[in-house]
Design a protein around this motif. Structure first.
Motif, PDB file in Angstrom:
ATOM      1  N   ASP A  16     -15.921 -39.005   8.857  1.00 22.10           N
ATOM      2  CA  ASP A  16     -16.238 -38.486   7.526  1.00 22.10           C
ATOM      3  C   ASP A  16     -15.360 -37.305   7.138  1.00 22.10           C
ATOM      4  N   GLN A  23     -19.835 -38.084   0.675  1.00 25.17           N
ATOM      5  CA  GLN A  23     -20.888 -38.632  -0.192  1.00 25.17           C
ATOM      6  C   GLN A  23     -20.298 -39.058  -1.536  1.00 25.17           C
ATOM      7  N   THR A  26     -18.252 -42.201  -1.122  1.00 30.23           N
ATOM      8  CA  THR A  26     -19.122 -43.371  -0.996  1.00 30.23           C
ATOM      9  C   THR A  26     -19.466 -43.926  -2.387  1.00 30.23           C
ATOM     10  N   ARG A  85     -27.072 -42.559   8.294  1.00 34.09           N
ATOM     11  CA  ARG A  85     -26.627 -42.218   6.933  1.00 34.09           C
ATOM     12  C   ARG A  85     -27.346 -43.090   5.899  1.00 34.09           C
ATOM     13  N   ASN A  89     -29.710 -41.696   2.916  1.00 34.36           N
ATOM     14  CA  ASN A  89     -29.431 -42.071   1.527  1.00 34.36           C
ATOM     15  C   ASN A  89     -30.495 -43.005   0.950  1.00 34.36           C
TER      16      ASN A  89
END
Length: 176
Positions: A16, A23, A26, A85, A89
């Motif tokens: 990451d 984020q 993504t 993750r 989320n």
């Protein structure tokens, strides 16, 4: 464990960091893929297989848009990170441990969309290995389905973050 599994497992806690804001990346990548899918006539009911999901960068974003996503990877470490993750989320993704060179060993059903993003295919070090991977992936694709792969220029990312690219790596002396 093969060399690819070892490499991917070693990257789990660092992957990451390749992104300024994982984020946001993504979300951005999911929107871009959604547009590509829509342009090819697929809507958000199309079943997706992310066959090299890593830590879930694309799978999580696509699931957040409402796609039914199955995500697999050869790395147990990356799968564990992706599951966590996805939980953070609040998205529902089916995760499976699978080698994209042998997807039929894990999956019996075809998928309308299959993605293989961010340099998974370059881990295939021979033409034969790459051919085996592509045949396996295409074997899981539903008739009329779409396969999308990407290759990320990590040198460009390193330069953008001021770290230099491969040219910045130490070299062996000439003639030795």
């Amino acid at each position: 464990m093969n060399i690819t599994q070892t490499f991917c497992d070693s990257m789990t806690s660092q992957y990451d960091k390749l992104f300024q804001d994982w984020q946001a990346t993504t979300r951005e990548q999911a929107v871009m893929l959604d547009r590509l899918f829509a342009a090819q006539g697929f809507d958000r009911s199309a079943r997706i297989l992310d066959c090299a999901c890593g830590i879930g960068t694309q799978a999580i974003g696509l699931a957040a848009l409402g796609y039914p996503v199955t995500a697999s990877d050869i790395s147990l470490g990356e799968l564990a990170q992706a599951r966590e993750r996805a939980r953070q989320n609040q998205v529902n993704i089916q995760f499976e441990h699978a080698d994209f060179c042998a997807l039929s060993d894990t999956f019996s059903q075809p998928f309308e969309l299959i993605i293989c993003m961010d340099n998974a295919l370059p881990h295939m070090l021979t033409e034969g290995a790459l051919e085996k991977a592509v045949r396996s992936i295409m074997g899981q694709l539903a008739q009329g389905g779409l396969f999308i792969a990407s290759i990320r220029d990590y040198d460009a990312l390193l330069y953008a973050h001021g770290a230099g690219g491969c040219e910045a790596l130490p070299r062996a002396p000439a003639g030795g």
